[in-house]
Design a protein around this motif. Structure first.
Motif, PDB file in Angstrom:
ATOM      1  N   ILE A 113      12.828  -3.996 -10.783  1.00 42.87           N
ATOM      2  CA  ILE A 113      12.408  -3.649  -9.421  1.00 42.87           C
ATOM      3  C   ILE A 113      12.970  -2.278  -9.045  1.00 42.87           C
ATOM      4  O   ILE A 113      12.284  -1.437  -8.475  1.00 42.87           O
ATOM      5  N   LEU A 114      14.235  -2.044  -9.417  1.00 43.75           N
ATOM      6  CA  LEU A 114      14.852  -0.756  -9.090  1.00 43.75           C
ATOM      7  C   LEU A 114      14.228   0.381  -9.895  1.00 43.75           C
ATOM      8  O   LEU A 114      14.330   1.552  -9.505  1.00 43.75           O
ATOM      9  N   ALA A 115      13.585   0.038 -11.008  1.00 46.79           N
ATOM     10  CA  ALA A 115      12.979   1.083 -11.843  1.00 46.79           C
ATOM     11  C   ALA A 115      11.662   1.591 -11.268  1.00 46.79           C
ATOM     12  O   ALA A 115      11.177   2.637 -11.662  1.00 46.79           O
ATOM     13  N   VAL A 116      11.085   0.848 -10.331  1.00 46.03           N
ATOM     14  CA  VAL A 116       9.854   1.325  -9.687  1.00 46.03           C
ATOM     15  C   VAL A 116      10.234   2.471  -8.746  1.00 46.03           C
ATOM     16  O   VAL A 116      11.134   2.319  -7.922  1.00 46.03           O
ATOM     17  N   PRO A 117       9.589   3.623  -8.881  1.00 45.68           N
ATOM     18  CA  PRO A 117      10.001   4.794  -8.093  1.00 45.68           C
ATOM     19  C   PRO A 117      10.036   4.511  -6.588  1.00 45.68           C
ATOM     20  O   PRO A 117       9.199   3.789  -6.058  1.00 45.68           O
ATOM     21  N   LYS A 118      11.010   5.106  -5.934  1.00 45.71           N
ATOM     22  CA  LYS A 118      11.220   4.878  -4.507  1.00 45.71           C
ATOM     23  C   LYS A 118      10.014   5.316  -3.673  1.00 45.71           C
ATOM     24  O   LYS A 118       9.724   4.753  -2.622  1.00 45.71           O
ATOM     25  N   GLY A 119       9.306   6.324  -4.185  1.00 42.79           N
ATOM     26  CA  GLY A 119       8.135   6.828  -3.475  1.00 42.79           C
ATOM     27  C   GLY A 119       7.074   5.756  -3.258  1.00 42.79           C
ATOM     28  O   GLY A 119       6.313   5.817  -2.299  1.00 42.79           O
ATOM     29  N   GLN A 120       7.025   4.776  -4.134  1.00 41.29           N
ATOM     30  CA  GLN A 120       6.057   3.682  -3.986  1.00 41.29           C
ATOM     31  C   GLN A 120       6.355   2.878  -2.723  1.00 41.29           C
ATOM     32  O   GLN A 120       5.460   2.521  -1.976  1.00 41.29           O
ATOM     33  N   THR A 121       7.630   2.607  -2.505  1.00 37.05           N
ATOM     34  CA  THR A 121       8.030   1.883  -1.297  1.00 37.05           C
ATOM     35  C   THR A 121       7.745   2.723  -0.057  1.00 37.05           C
ATOM     36  O   THR A 121       7.217   2.222   0.936  1.00 37.05           O
ATOM     37  N   GLU A 122       8.090   4.004  -0.132  1.00 35.73           N
ATOM     38  CA  GLU A 122       7.875   4.876   1.029  1.00 35.73           C
ATOM     39  C   GLU A 122       6.397   4.951   1.374  1.00 35.73           C
ATOM     40  O   GLU A 122       6.016   4.844   2.544  1.00 35.73           O
ATOM     41  N   ALA A 123       5.559   5.118   0.341  1.00 35.46           N
ATOM     42  CA  ALA A 123       4.121   5.212   0.588  1.00 35.46           C
ATOM     43  C   ALA A 123       3.602   3.911   1.199  1.00 35.46           C
ATOM     44  O   ALA A 123       2.788   3.928   2.124  1.00 35.46           O
ATOM     45  N   ALA A 124       4.096   2.792   0.695  1.00 39.77           N
ATOM     46  CA  ALA A 124       3.634   1.499   1.202  1.00 39.77           C
ATOM     47  C   ALA A 124       4.034   1.326   2.664  1.00 39.77           C
ATOM     48  O   ALA A 124       3.226   0.898   3.497  1.00 39.77           O
ATOM     49  N   GLU A 125       5.259   1.691   2.977  1.00 42.83           N
ATOM     50  CA  GLU A 125       5.707   1.573   4.368  1.00 42.83           C
ATOM     51  C   GLU A 125       4.863   2.466   5.272  1.00 42.83           C
ATOM     52  O   GLU A 125       4.507   2.083   6.387  1.00 42.83           O
ATOM     53  N   LEU A 126       4.523   3.643   4.782  1.00 39.86           N
ATOM     54  CA  LEU A 126       3.792   4.582   5.625  1.00 39.86           C
ATOM     55  C   LEU A 126       2.327   4.199   5.817  1.00 39.86           C
ATOM     56  O   LEU A 126       1.728   4.570   6.813  1.00 39.86           O
ATOM     57  N   VAL A 127       1.735   3.457   4.874  1.00 45.59           N
ATOM     58  CA  VAL A 127       0.379   2.990   5.165  1.00 45.59           C
ATOM     59  C   VAL A 127       0.422   1.733   6.032  1.00 45.59           C
ATOM     60  O   VAL A 127      -0.607   1.199   6.387  1.00 45.59           O
ATOM     61  N   GLY A 128       1.634   1.280   6.365  1.00 48.43           N
ATOM     62  CA  GLY A 128       1.771   0.209   7.350  1.00 48.43           C
ATOM     63  C   GLY A 128       2.134  -1.143   6.786  1.00 48.43           C
ATOM     64  O   GLY A 128       2.129  -2.138   7.511  1.00 48.43           O
ATOM     65  N   LEU A 129       2.467  -1.205   5.493  1.00 51.19           N
ATOM     66  CA  LEU A 129       2.838  -2.495   4.920  1.00 51.19           C
ATOM     67  C   LEU A 129       4.239  -2.915   5.369  1.00 51.19           C
ATOM     68  O   LEU A 129       5.122  -2.070   5.536  1.00 51.19           O
ATOM     69  N   THR A 130       4.424  -4.216   5.548  1.00 47.38           N
ATOM     70  CA  THR A 130       5.751  -4.724   5.854  1.00 47.38           C
ATOM     71  C   THR A 130       6.567  -4.770   4.557  1.00 47.38           C
ATOM     72  O   THR A 130       6.018  -4.586   3.464  1.00 47.38           O
ATOM     73  N   TYR A 131       7.848  -5.042   4.693  1.00 50.68           N
ATOM     74  CA  TYR A 131       8.712  -5.105   3.513  1.00 50.68           C
ATOM     75  C   TYR A 131       8.210  -6.159   2.527  1.00 50.68           C
ATOM     76  O   TYR A 131       8.114  -5.908   1.320  1.00 50.68           O
ATOM     77  N   GLY A 132       7.849  -7.313   3.056  1.00 55.93           N
ATOM     78  CA  GLY A 132       7.366  -8.403   2.201  1.00 55.93           C
ATOM     79  C   GLY A 132       6.066  -8.036   1.499  1.00 55.93           C
ATOM     80  O   GLY A 132       5.914  -8.273   0.297  1.00 55.93           O
ATOM     81  N   GLN A 133       5.153  -7.434   2.243  1.00 51.42           N
ATOM     82  CA  GLN A 133       3.884  -7.013   1.643  1.00 51.42           C
ATOM     83  C   GLN A 133       4.107  -5.949   0.583  1.00 51.42           C
ATOM     84  O   GLN A 133       3.469  -5.956  -0.474  1.00 51.42           O
ATOM     85  N   THR A 134       5.035  -5.031   0.867  1.00 52.19           N
ATOM     86  CA  THR A 134       5.337  -3.973  -0.087  1.00 52.19           C
ATOM     87  C   THR A 134       5.848  -4.568  -1.396  1.00 52.19           C
ATOM     88  O   THR A 134       5.400  -4.200  -2.479  1.00 52.19           O
ATOM     89  N   MET A 135       6.781  -5.509  -1.285  1.00 53.11           N
ATOM     90  CA  MET A 135       7.320  -6.172  -2.472  1.00 53.11           C
ATOM     91  C   MET A 135       6.214  -6.875  -3.251  1.00 53.11           C
ATOM     92  O   MET A 135       6.077  -6.717  -4.458  1.00 53.11           O
TER      93      MET A 135
END
Lengths: 237, 246
Positions: A113-135
Protein backbone atom coordinates in the motif's frame (compact mmCIF):
# COMPACT_ATOMS: atom_id res chain seq x y z
CA UNK A 1 13.99 -51.37 -5.67
CA UNK A 2 12.57 -54.40 -3.99
CA UNK A 3 9.11 -55.56 -4.87
CA UNK A 4 7.98 -54.84 -1.37
CA UNK A 5 8.97 -51.18 -1.63
CA UNK A 6 7.18 -50.80 -4.95
CA UNK A 7 4.10 -52.29 -3.38
CA UNK A 8 4.31 -49.97 -0.38
CA UNK A 9 4.64 -46.95 -2.63
CA UNK A 10 1.76 -47.92 -4.86
CA UNK A 11 -0.46 -48.63 -1.89
CA UNK A 12 0.48 -45.69 0.23
CA UNK A 13 0.58 -43.00 -2.45
CA UNK A 14 -3.16 -42.50 -2.53
CA UNK A 15 -3.47 -43.06 1.19
CA UNK A 16 -1.22 -40.04 1.64
CA UNK A 17 -2.57 -38.03 -1.26
CA UNK A 18 -6.18 -38.28 -0.08
CA UNK A 19 -5.66 -36.56 3.29
CA UNK A 20 -3.46 -34.15 1.33
CA UNK A 21 -6.43 -33.22 -0.81
CA UNK A 22 -9.05 -33.49 1.90
CA UNK A 23 -7.16 -31.87 4.75
CA UNK A 24 -3.92 -30.14 3.72
CA UNK A 25 -5.47 -28.17 0.86
CA UNK A 26 -8.62 -26.98 2.68
CA UNK A 27 -6.54 -26.22 5.78
CA UNK A 28 -4.25 -24.07 3.65
CA UNK A 29 -6.97 -22.30 1.71
CA UNK A 30 -9.23 -21.51 4.66
CA UNK A 31 -6.35 -20.42 6.88
CA UNK A 32 -4.79 -18.30 4.18
CA UNK A 33 -8.06 -16.58 3.30
CA UNK A 34 -8.81 -15.78 6.95
CA UNK A 35 -5.20 -14.71 7.43
CA UNK A 36 -5.52 -12.34 4.49
CA UNK A 37 -8.53 -10.65 6.06
CA UNK A 38 -6.63 -10.30 9.32
CA UNK A 39 -3.63 -8.97 7.41
CA UNK A 40 -5.72 -6.40 5.56
CA UNK A 41 -7.24 -5.21 8.81
CA UNK A 42 -3.83 -4.97 10.52
CA UNK A 43 -2.30 -3.15 7.55
CA UNK A 44 -5.14 -0.66 7.18
CA UNK A 45 -5.35 0.34 10.84
CA UNK A 46 -1.62 1.02 10.76
CA UNK A 47 -1.75 3.09 7.59
CA UNK A 48 -4.86 5.00 8.64
CA UNK A 49 -3.17 5.54 12.00
CA UNK A 50 -6.23 4.49 13.99
CA UNK A 51 -5.45 5.01 17.68
CA UNK A 52 -5.53 1.91 19.89
CA UNK A 53 -6.06 -0.41 16.91
CA UNK A 54 -2.70 0.61 15.51
CA UNK A 55 -0.99 -0.24 18.79
CA UNK A 56 -2.93 -3.47 18.89
CA UNK A 57 -1.67 -4.31 15.39
CA UNK A 58 1.92 -3.66 16.39
CA UNK A 59 1.72 -5.88 19.45
CA UNK A 60 -0.11 -8.57 17.50
CA UNK A 61 2.51 -8.66 14.75
CA UNK A 62 5.29 -8.54 17.31
CA UNK A 63 3.88 -11.59 19.10
CA UNK A 64 3.04 -13.77 16.12
CA UNK A 65 6.27 -13.09 14.28
CA UNK A 66 8.30 -13.48 17.42
CA UNK A 67 7.11 -16.90 18.54
CA UNK A 68 7.38 -20.26 16.76
CA UNK A 69 4.38 -21.48 14.82
CA UNK A 70 4.66 -24.88 16.49
CA UNK A 71 4.50 -23.28 19.92
CA UNK A 72 1.47 -21.25 18.84
CA UNK A 73 -0.26 -24.45 17.71
CA UNK A 74 0.44 -26.04 21.10
CA UNK A 75 -0.85 -23.01 22.97
CA UNK A 76 -4.11 -23.00 21.03
CA UNK A 77 -4.73 -26.73 21.03
CA UNK A 78 -3.20 -27.97 24.27
CA UNK A 79 -3.07 -24.73 26.24
CA UNK A 80 -6.43 -23.08 25.77
CA UNK A 81 -8.42 -26.02 27.23
CA UNK A 82 -7.10 -25.05 30.66
CA UNK A 83 -8.96 -21.75 30.17
CA UNK A 84 -12.03 -23.73 29.23
CA UNK A 85 -11.59 -23.18 25.48
CA UNK A 86 -11.57 -26.64 23.91
CA UNK A 87 -11.16 -26.75 20.15
CA UNK A 88 -11.09 -29.64 17.74
CA UNK A 89 -7.75 -30.15 16.09
CA UNK A 90 -8.73 -28.87 12.64
CA UNK A 91 -10.31 -25.58 13.76
CA UNK A 92 -7.43 -25.07 16.17
CA UNK A 93 -5.01 -25.45 13.29
CA UNK A 94 -7.03 -23.11 11.05
CA UNK A 95 -7.14 -20.43 13.74
CA UNK A 96 -3.44 -20.66 14.47
CA UNK A 97 -2.34 -20.62 10.84
CA UNK A 98 -4.69 -17.74 10.07
CA UNK A 99 -3.48 -15.68 13.04
CA UNK A 100 0.14 -16.42 12.21
CA UNK A 101 0.01 -15.69 8.49
CA UNK A 102 -2.10 -12.61 9.22
CA UNK A 103 0.87 -11.11 11.03
CA UNK A 104 3.31 -11.74 8.19
CA UNK A 105 0.95 -10.77 5.40
CA UNK A 106 0.00 -7.58 7.22
CA UNK A 107 3.54 -6.37 6.63
CA UNK A 108 3.41 -7.42 2.99
CA UNK A 109 0.16 -5.54 2.43
CA UNK A 110 1.34 -2.53 4.37
CA UNK A 111 4.47 -2.18 2.27
CA UNK A 112 2.48 -2.71 -0.94
CA UNK A 113 0.00 0.00 0.00
CA UNK A 114 2.85 2.37 0.87
CA UNK A 115 4.47 1.57 -2.48
CA UNK A 116 1.56 3.13 -4.37
CA UNK A 117 2.68 6.69 -5.18
CA UNK A 118 1.30 9.39 -2.91
CA UNK A 119 0.06 11.33 -5.92
CA UNK A 120 -2.62 8.67 -6.44
CA UNK A 121 -4.13 9.46 -3.05
CA UNK A 122 -3.88 13.20 -3.64
CA UNK A 123 -5.55 12.93 -7.04
CA UNK A 124 -8.32 10.77 -5.59
CA UNK A 125 -8.97 13.20 -2.76
CA UNK A 126 -9.08 16.09 -5.19
CA UNK A 127 -11.65 14.49 -7.47
CA UNK A 128 -13.75 14.20 -4.32
CA UNK A 129 -13.26 10.63 -3.14
CA UNK A 130 -13.44 9.90 0.57
CA UNK A 131 -10.59 8.10 2.31
CA UNK A 132 -12.46 4.80 2.17
CA UNK A 133 -13.31 5.19 -1.51
CA UNK A 134 -9.72 6.13 -2.27
CA UNK A 135 -8.44 2.99 -0.55
CA UNK A 136 -11.00 0.70 -2.09
CA UNK A 137 -11.10 2.03 -5.63
CA UNK A 138 -7.63 3.43 -6.22
CA UNK A 139 -4.99 2.33 -3.74
CA UNK A 140 -5.80 -1.31 -2.96
CA UNK A 141 -6.31 -2.28 -6.62
CA UNK A 142 -2.81 -0.92 -7.28
CA UNK A 143 -1.29 -2.37 -4.14
CA UNK A 144 -2.57 -5.86 -4.82
CA UNK A 145 -0.36 -6.64 -7.84
CA UNK A 146 2.63 -5.39 -5.84
CA UNK A 147 1.72 -7.62 -2.90
CA UNK A 148 0.89 -10.58 -5.08
CA UNK A 149 4.29 -12.32 -5.41
CA UNK A 150 5.16 -12.09 -1.69
CA UNK A 151 1.63 -13.17 -0.78
CA UNK A 152 2.06 -16.20 -2.96
CA UNK A 153 5.36 -16.85 -1.23
CA UNK A 154 3.51 -16.93 2.01
CA UNK A 155 0.79 -19.18 0.57
CA UNK A 156 3.36 -21.69 -0.65
CA UNK A 157 5.06 -21.49 2.73
CA UNK A 158 1.79 -22.28 4.41
CA UNK A 159 1.20 -25.42 2.35
CA UNK A 160 4.32 -26.84 3.93
CA UNK A 161 3.72 -25.37 7.38
CA UNK A 162 0.44 -27.27 7.59
CA UNK A 163 2.56 -30.37 8.19
CA UNK A 164 3.07 -28.98 11.69
CA UNK A 165 -0.62 -29.64 12.29
CA UNK A 166 0.29 -33.33 12.54
CA UNK A 167 1.71 -32.51 15.96
CA UNK A 168 -1.72 -31.48 17.24
CA UNK A 169 -3.42 -34.63 15.94
CA UNK A 170 -4.76 -33.28 12.66
CA UNK A 171 -4.76 -36.20 10.25
CA UNK A 172 -3.24 -34.52 7.21
CA UNK A 173 -0.80 -35.55 4.55
CA UNK A 174 2.24 -35.80 6.78
CA UNK A 175 0.40 -37.46 9.67
CA UNK A 176 -0.68 -40.18 7.29
CA UNK A 177 2.87 -40.64 6.02
CA UNK A 178 4.09 -40.95 9.61
CA UNK A 179 1.46 -43.56 10.41
CA UNK A 180 2.32 -45.67 7.40
CA UNK A 181 6.03 -45.29 8.06
CA UNK A 182 5.54 -46.58 11.57
CA UNK A 183 3.60 -49.56 10.31
CA UNK A 184 5.89 -50.54 7.43
CA UNK A 185 9.26 -49.51 8.87
CA UNK A 186 10.06 -47.67 5.63
CA UNK A 187 10.49 -44.08 6.84
CA UNK A 188 12.81 -43.09 4.00
CA UNK A 189 10.37 -44.13 1.30
CA UNK A 190 7.32 -42.73 3.02
CA UNK A 191 8.81 -39.35 3.85
CA UNK A 192 10.17 -39.01 0.32
CA UNK A 193 6.67 -39.71 -0.87
CA UNK A 194 5.26 -37.05 1.41
CA UNK A 195 7.87 -34.61 0.18
CA UNK A 196 6.98 -35.43 -3.42
CA UNK A 197 3.31 -34.70 -2.82
CA UNK A 198 4.10 -31.36 -1.17
CA UNK A 199 6.32 -30.62 -4.14
CA UNK A 200 3.47 -31.39 -6.53
CA UNK A 201 1.11 -29.07 -4.64
CA UNK A 202 3.66 -26.27 -4.64
CA UNK A 203 4.48 -26.76 -8.31
CA UNK A 204 0.82 -26.33 -9.17
CA UNK A 205 0.75 -23.14 -7.09
CA UNK A 206 3.89 -21.82 -8.75
CA UNK A 207 2.35 -22.32 -12.17
CA UNK A 208 -0.86 -20.71 -10.96
CA UNK A 209 1.11 -17.71 -9.76
CA UNK A 210 2.80 -17.23 -13.13
CA UNK A 211 -0.53 -17.47 -14.90
CA UNK A 212 -2.28 -15.03 -12.57
CA UNK A 213 0.58 -12.55 -12.80
CA UNK A 214 0.20 -12.48 -16.55
CA UNK A 215 -3.52 -11.87 -16.13
CA UNK A 216 -3.04 -8.71 -14.12
CA UNK A 217 0.03 -7.43 -15.89
CA UNK A 218 -1.69 -4.50 -17.59
CA UNK A 219 -2.11 -2.79 -14.26
CA UNK A 220 1.59 -2.20 -13.83
CA UNK A 221 3.62 0.44 -15.63
CA UNK A 222 6.08 -2.07 -17.10
CA UNK A 223 3.20 -3.71 -18.88
CA UNK A 224 3.02 -1.19 -21.71
CA UNK A 225 3.72 -3.80 -24.32
CA UNK A 226 1.43 -6.52 -23.06
CA UNK A 227 -1.35 -4.07 -22.48
CA UNK A 228 -1.32 -2.75 -26.02
CA UNK A 229 -1.11 -6.33 -27.27
CA UNK A 230 -4.18 -7.09 -25.21
CA UNK A 231 -5.94 -4.32 -27.03
CA UNK A 232 -5.16 -6.36 -30.10
CA UNK A 233 -4.78 -3.12 -31.94
CA UNK A 234 -1.13 -2.78 -32.78
CA UNK A 235 -2.26 0.76 -33.33
CA UNK A 236 -0.04 3.71 -33.82
CA UNK A 237 0.55 5.41 -30.50
CA UNK B 1 -14.57 34.59 -6.41
CA UNK B 2 -11.69 32.75 -4.80
CA UNK B 3 -9.60 34.67 -2.35
CA UNK B 4 -7.08 33.60 0.27
CA UNK B 5 -5.69 36.06 2.78
CA UNK B 6 -2.67 36.14 5.01
CA UNK B 7 -1.57 32.60 4.26
CA UNK B 8 1.39 31.35 6.27
CA UNK B 9 2.98 27.97 5.84
CA UNK B 10 6.23 26.55 7.07
CA UNK B 11 7.82 23.14 6.98
CA UNK B 12 9.84 23.01 10.17
CA UNK B 13 12.06 26.07 10.13
CA UNK B 14 11.54 26.62 6.45
CA UNK B 15 9.03 29.45 6.02
CA UNK B 16 7.56 28.82 2.61
CA UNK B 17 4.62 31.22 2.59
CA UNK B 18 4.90 34.47 4.51
CA UNK B 19 1.50 36.05 4.54
CA UNK B 20 0.20 35.63 1.01
CA UNK B 21 -2.90 37.47 -0.20
CA UNK B 22 -4.09 36.01 -3.44
CA UNK B 23 -7.29 36.10 -5.41
CA UNK B 24 -8.75 35.11 -8.72
CA UNK B 25 -11.94 36.48 -10.25
CA UNK B 26 -14.49 34.59 -12.27
CA UNK B 27 -13.32 33.97 -15.81
CA UNK B 28 -9.83 35.14 -15.05
CA UNK B 29 -6.61 33.31 -15.88
CA UNK B 30 -3.91 34.03 -13.33
CA UNK B 31 -0.35 32.90 -13.95
CA UNK B 32 1.77 32.42 -10.86
CA UNK B 33 5.43 32.88 -11.75
CA UNK B 34 8.63 32.85 -9.79
CA UNK B 35 11.87 30.97 -9.25
CA UNK B 36 11.96 27.47 -7.79
CA UNK B 37 11.38 27.43 -4.06
CA UNK B 38 9.42 30.68 -4.13
CA UNK B 39 6.31 28.97 -2.73
CA UNK B 40 4.15 28.90 -5.88
CA UNK B 41 3.34 25.22 -5.69
CA UNK B 42 2.85 25.33 -1.93
CA UNK B 43 0.35 28.15 -2.37
CA UNK B 44 -1.62 26.05 -4.81
CA UNK B 45 -1.43 23.04 -2.51
CA UNK B 46 -2.65 25.11 0.41
CA UNK B 47 -5.59 26.40 -1.62
CA UNK B 48 -6.57 22.82 -2.43
CA UNK B 49 -5.73 21.66 1.12
CA UNK B 50 -3.17 19.10 0.03
CA UNK B 51 -1.12 21.05 2.55
CA UNK B 52 -2.66 22.60 5.60
CA UNK B 53 -1.74 26.28 5.94
CA UNK B 54 -0.51 27.35 9.38
CA UNK B 55 -2.87 30.30 9.21
CA UNK B 56 -4.96 32.20 6.71
CA UNK B 57 -8.52 32.49 5.49
CA UNK B 58 -10.23 31.36 2.34
CA UNK B 59 -13.28 32.92 0.71
CA UNK B 60 -14.68 30.91 -2.14
CA UNK B 61 -17.98 32.33 -3.33
CA UNK B 62 -20.41 31.46 -0.55
CA UNK B 63 -17.83 29.63 1.54
CA UNK B 64 -15.66 31.32 4.15
CA UNK B 65 -13.23 29.29 6.23
CA UNK B 66 -10.21 29.57 8.44
CA UNK B 67 -7.58 27.60 6.51
CA UNK B 68 -5.84 26.33 9.61
CA UNK B 69 -9.02 25.29 11.32
CA UNK B 70 -11.24 23.62 8.78
CA UNK B 71 -12.99 20.27 8.98
CA UNK B 72 -12.57 17.40 6.53
CA UNK B 73 -16.12 17.88 5.44
CA UNK B 74 -15.58 21.55 4.69
CA UNK B 75 -12.44 20.71 2.73
CA UNK B 76 -14.46 18.19 0.76
CA UNK B 77 -17.11 20.82 0.01
CA UNK B 78 -14.48 23.21 -1.34
CA UNK B 79 -12.71 20.55 -3.37
CA UNK B 80 -15.94 19.55 -5.08
CA UNK B 81 -15.85 23.00 -6.70
CA UNK B 82 -12.20 22.83 -7.77
CA UNK B 83 -10.26 21.03 -10.45
CA UNK B 84 -6.59 20.27 -9.95
CA UNK B 85 -3.94 19.35 -12.49
CA UNK B 86 -0.68 17.94 -11.19
CA UNK B 87 2.81 18.35 -12.50
CA UNK B 88 3.17 14.59 -12.89
CA UNK B 89 -0.42 13.91 -13.99
CA UNK B 90 -1.30 11.39 -11.28
CA UNK B 91 -3.83 9.60 -13.41
CA UNK B 92 -5.26 6.57 -11.63
CA UNK B 93 -2.95 3.84 -12.89
CA UNK B 94 -5.56 1.12 -12.49
CA UNK B 95 -8.16 2.86 -14.60
CA UNK B 96 -8.54 3.67 -18.28
CA UNK B 97 -8.56 7.24 -19.52
CA UNK B 98 -12.35 7.15 -19.63
CA UNK B 99 -12.66 5.68 -16.13
CA UNK B 100 -10.24 8.31 -14.83
CA UNK B 101 -12.54 11.05 -16.04
CA UNK B 102 -15.66 9.26 -14.79
CA UNK B 103 -14.37 8.46 -11.31
CA UNK B 104 -15.08 11.81 -9.66
CA UNK B 105 -18.47 12.05 -11.32
CA UNK B 106 -19.74 8.59 -10.42
CA UNK B 107 -18.12 7.92 -7.06
CA UNK B 108 -17.98 11.38 -5.53
CA UNK B 109 -20.91 13.12 -7.19
CA UNK B 110 -23.23 10.16 -7.78
CA UNK B 111 -23.86 11.06 -11.41
CA UNK B 112 -25.62 8.11 -13.09
CA UNK B 113 -23.12 5.97 -14.92
CA UNK B 114 -24.50 6.44 -18.42
CA UNK B 115 -24.58 10.18 -18.00
CA UNK B 116 -21.06 10.25 -16.54
CA UNK B 117 -19.82 8.17 -19.43
CA UNK B 118 -21.33 10.56 -21.93
CA UNK B 119 -19.83 13.51 -20.12
CA UNK B 120 -16.42 11.81 -19.90
CA UNK B 121 -16.45 11.17 -23.64
CA UNK B 122 -17.24 14.83 -24.23
CA UNK B 123 -14.36 15.87 -22.01
CA UNK B 124 -11.94 13.52 -23.74
CA UNK B 125 -13.07 14.87 -27.10
CA UNK B 126 -12.43 18.35 -25.85
CA UNK B 127 -8.81 17.53 -25.01
CA UNK B 128 -8.37 15.47 -28.18
CA UNK B 129 -8.10 12.15 -26.38
CA UNK B 130 -11.35 10.49 -27.37
CA UNK B 131 -9.57 7.88 -29.48
CA UNK B 132 -7.56 6.79 -26.44
CA UNK B 133 -10.53 6.46 -24.08
CA UNK B 134 -9.85 2.77 -23.38
CA UNK B 135 -6.11 3.12 -22.84
CA UNK B 136 -4.47 2.82 -19.45
CA UNK B 137 -2.18 5.66 -18.32
CA UNK B 138 0.91 3.50 -18.79
CA UNK B 139 0.03 3.22 -22.47
CA UNK B 140 -0.11 6.98 -23.00
CA UNK B 141 2.64 9.53 -23.53
CA UNK B 142 3.17 12.22 -20.91
CA UNK B 143 1.37 14.84 -22.97
CA UNK B 144 -1.55 12.50 -23.54
CA UNK B 145 -1.72 11.66 -19.84
CA UNK B 146 -1.76 15.31 -18.94
CA UNK B 147 -4.56 16.01 -21.38
CA UNK B 148 -6.60 13.20 -19.83
CA UNK B 149 -5.78 14.67 -16.42
CA UNK B 150 -7.14 18.02 -17.59
CA UNK B 151 -10.30 16.29 -18.83
CA UNK B 152 -10.62 14.70 -15.39
CA UNK B 153 -10.15 18.05 -13.67
CA UNK B 154 -12.82 19.85 -15.69
CA UNK B 155 -15.33 16.99 -15.94
CA UNK B 156 -17.42 18.07 -12.97
CA UNK B 157 -17.58 21.67 -14.15
CA UNK B 158 -15.48 23.16 -11.34
CA UNK B 159 -15.62 26.86 -10.64
CA UNK B 160 -11.85 27.11 -10.75
CA UNK B 161 -9.11 24.88 -12.13
CA UNK B 162 -5.70 24.91 -10.46
CA UNK B 163 -2.70 23.90 -12.56
CA UNK B 164 0.53 22.99 -10.78
CA UNK B 165 3.32 23.30 -13.36
CA UNK B 166 1.33 21.24 -15.83
CA UNK B 167 4.07 21.02 -18.44
CA UNK B 168 7.21 20.80 -16.29
CA UNK B 169 7.40 17.01 -16.51
CA UNK B 170 6.98 16.97 -20.28
CA UNK B 171 9.61 17.16 -22.95
CA UNK B 172 9.37 20.30 -25.09
CA UNK B 173 7.68 18.54 -27.97
CA UNK B 174 4.78 17.49 -25.77
CA UNK B 175 4.24 20.74 -23.89
CA UNK B 176 2.64 22.31 -26.94
CA UNK B 177 -0.34 19.96 -27.04
CA UNK B 178 -1.06 20.51 -23.35
CA UNK B 179 -0.73 24.28 -23.58
CA UNK B 180 -3.07 24.28 -26.57
CA UNK B 181 -5.73 22.51 -24.51
CA UNK B 182 -5.26 25.00 -21.69
CA UNK B 183 -5.49 27.91 -24.07
CA UNK B 184 -8.83 26.58 -25.32
CA UNK B 185 -10.12 26.33 -21.78
CA UNK B 186 -9.05 29.90 -21.12
CA UNK B 187 -10.83 31.08 -24.24
CA UNK B 188 -14.00 29.34 -23.09
CA UNK B 189 -13.88 31.47 -19.96
CA UNK B 190 -12.64 28.84 -17.51
CA UNK B 191 -11.33 30.37 -14.32
CA UNK B 192 -7.75 29.19 -14.02
CA UNK B 193 -4.77 29.53 -11.72
CA UNK B 194 -1.63 28.35 -13.46
CA UNK B 195 1.68 27.89 -11.70
CA UNK B 196 4.08 27.73 -14.59
CA UNK B 197 7.49 28.38 -16.06
CA UNK B 198 6.00 28.80 -19.54
CA UNK B 199 6.56 32.51 -20.06
CA UNK B 200 5.00 32.62 -23.51
CA UNK B 201 1.86 30.98 -22.21
CA UNK B 202 1.67 33.39 -19.27
CA UNK B 203 2.16 36.35 -21.55
CA UNK B 204 -0.34 35.31 -24.18
CA UNK B 205 -3.05 33.54 -22.22
CA UNK B 206 -3.05 34.90 -18.68
CA UNK B 207 -4.94 38.05 -17.75
CA UNK B 208 -2.92 38.63 -14.66
CA UNK B 209 0.49 37.63 -13.38
CA UNK B 210 1.48 37.07 -9.79
CA UNK B 211 5.22 37.00 -9.29
CA UNK B 212 6.46 35.28 -6.14
CA UNK B 213 9.78 35.00 -4.47
CA UNK B 214 10.86 33.72 -1.07
CA UNK B 215 7.32 33.12 0.12
CA UNK B 216 6.10 36.60 -0.76
CA UNK B 217 4.25 38.08 -3.67
CA UNK B 218 6.71 40.53 -5.15
CA UNK B 219 4.64 41.87 -7.98
CA UNK B 220 1.07 41.60 -9.18
CA UNK B 221 0.25 43.01 -12.56
CA UNK B 222 -1.69 42.52 -15.74
CA UNK B 223 0.10 40.04 -17.95
CA UNK B 224 0.74 42.69 -20.59
CA UNK B 225 2.25 45.15 -18.14
CA UNK B 226 4.26 42.53 -16.34
CA UNK B 227 6.04 41.36 -19.46
CA UNK B 228 6.41 44.76 -21.05
CA UNK B 229 7.20 46.87 -18.08
CA UNK B 230 7.68 45.01 -14.78
CA UNK B 231 7.49 47.31 -11.76
CA UNK B 232 9.96 45.56 -9.46
CA UNK B 233 13.64 45.14 -10.07
CA UNK B 234 13.50 41.49 -9.01
CA UNK B 235 10.78 40.74 -11.56
CA UNK B 236 12.85 42.46 -14.22
CA UNK B 237 15.86 40.24 -13.43
CA UNK B 238 13.66 37.15 -13.46
CA UNK B 239 12.29 38.00 -16.88
CA UNK B 240 15.74 38.70 -18.23
CA UNK B 241 16.99 35.34 -17.09
CA UNK B 242 13.99 33.33 -18.20
CA UNK B 243 13.29 35.01 -21.48
CA UNK B 244 16.86 36.04 -22.08
CA UNK B 245 16.11 39.34 -23.74
CA UNK B 246 14.99 42.86 -22.79
Amino acid sequence: MSERVVEIISQSFFQILIPGIQVTIPLTIISFALGLLIALFLALVQIANVPVLKQFALVYIWFFRGTPLLVQLFIVFFGLPSLGVVLDAFPAAVITFALNSGAYNAETLRSAILAVPKGQTEAAELVGLTYGQTMRRIILPQAFPIAFPPLFNSLIGMVKDTSLASSITVIELFTKAQQIAARTFEPFVLYLEAAAIYLIFCTVLTLLQKWLEKKMVYRTPESKLTASENKGAGEEK
Amino acid sequence: MLEVKNVYKSFGNNHVLKGIDFKVDKGEVVAVLGPSGSGKTTLLRCISFLERADSGTIDFDEFHYDMADISKKEIHTLRMQMGFVFQNFNLFANKTALANVMEGLVTARHVPKAEAQKRAHEMLTKVGMEDRADYYPAQLSGGQQQRVAIARAIASGPRVVLFDEPTSALDPELTGEVLAVMRNLAEEGTTMVVVTHEMKFAENVANRVVFMEGGNIVEENTAKEFFRNPQKERARQFLQKTIGEA
